[in-house]
Design a protein around this motif. Sequence first.
Motif, short mmCIF file in Angstrom:
data_model
loop_
_atom_site.label_atom_id
_atom_site.label_comp_id
_atom_site.label_asym_id
_atom_site.label_seq_id
_atom_site.Cartn_x
_atom_site.Cartn_y
_atom_site.Cartn_z
N ASP A 18 48.84 35.00 30.52
CA ASP A 18 47.35 35.05 30.70
C ASP A 18 46.98 35.42 31.97
O ASP A 18 45.53 34.85 32.09
N ALA A 19 47.46 35.88 32.90
CA ALA A 19 46.98 35.93 34.25
C ALA A 19 45.91 37.10 34.26
O ALA A 19 45.96 38.20 33.30
N ILE A 20 44.95 36.97 34.99
CA ILE A 20 43.90 37.88 35.23
C ILE A 20 44.14 38.69 36.73
O ILE A 20 44.26 37.76 37.63
N ALA A 21 44.30 40.03 36.76
CA ALA A 21 44.62 40.48 37.96
C ALA A 21 43.23 40.78 38.74
O ALA A 21 42.51 41.71 37.80
N VAL A 22 43.25 40.76 39.67
CA VAL A 22 42.06 41.47 40.64
C VAL A 22 42.72 42.74 41.61
O VAL A 22 43.67 42.17 42.28
N ILE A 23 42.12 43.76 41.40
CA ILE A 23 42.78 44.93 42.35
C ILE A 23 41.84 45.26 43.47
O ILE A 23 40.69 45.49 43.07
N ALA A 24 42.09 44.69 44.35
CA ALA A 24 41.32 45.06 45.78
C ALA A 24 42.11 46.00 46.89
O ALA A 24 41.91 45.85 48.05
N THR A 25 42.73 46.87 46.36
CA THR A 25 43.56 48.13 47.30
C THR A 25 42.30 49.02 47.45
O THR A 25 41.46 49.23 46.88
N PRO A 26 43.03 49.85 48.21
CA PRO A 26 42.31 51.51 48.50
C PRO A 26 42.19 52.20 47.25
O PRO A 26 43.17 52.00 46.31
N ALA A 27 41.35 53.00 47.24
CA ALA A 27 41.30 53.72 45.75
C ALA A 27 42.73 54.65 45.46
O ALA A 27 42.91 54.55 44.26
#
Length: 234
Positions: A151-160
């Motif tokens: 049930d993990a929520i992932a946050v993508i904070a990478t360059p485009a």
Amino acid sequence: MTHEPDRLSDATVLRLPTYLRALAELEARGVTSVSSEELAVRSGVNSAKLRKDLSHLGSYGVRGVGYDVRVLADEVSKVLGLAQVRPVVIVGMGHLGHALADFGGFATKGFDVVACFDRDPDIVGRRIGGLDVHSMAELPQVLARVAPRGDAIAVIATPAASAQGAADDLVLAGVRSVLNFAPVHLAVPQGTDVRKVDLSTELQLLAFHAMHRDALPGGASSAGSDLSTSEVPS
């Protein structure tokens, strides 16, 4: 609040976190009950819309008393899926990812940042926000350990340029909920939910409002509340 909530519209669901935030602020001040009018003002919506939203949850308040703050907060949390703490993983440990990992406010909102990932070998192995940064190659194994319920929520904070690859890896690892800060559209399979936080778009909208406000006598906004991003359409 004795029955199951009605099927909620997307607009209602988008307003629920605002109600929950207002209720948390009231509870922190020791307030035990609140009228629909006061809660509406604190939430930035009209009271009729708020009462309609909450009626779908089975909450109608008590005439002359209002809503029980704690009971209503618990009900809204349950509807939002916050009855249990949700694990969060962050992908991309640049300045934004670093700041998110260091932010201490998630825990009070029902979220626990449990792992951080990056592709840069100079960043992998560092300790950020009290967590060791893992390589993306370790993603499936780490997720199995820190979010065994899947049930993990992932946050993508990478360059485009790196965001789609990160999303692909997350989907392959079984992640079905993604918050994307990268300024790019992500292609994900059906059944994967993606919410996008586009800071440049928000700045552009504020610039639009500022331009029209400054063009009118007295600085009044010509756009009005209909275009305000703080108000979710019904």
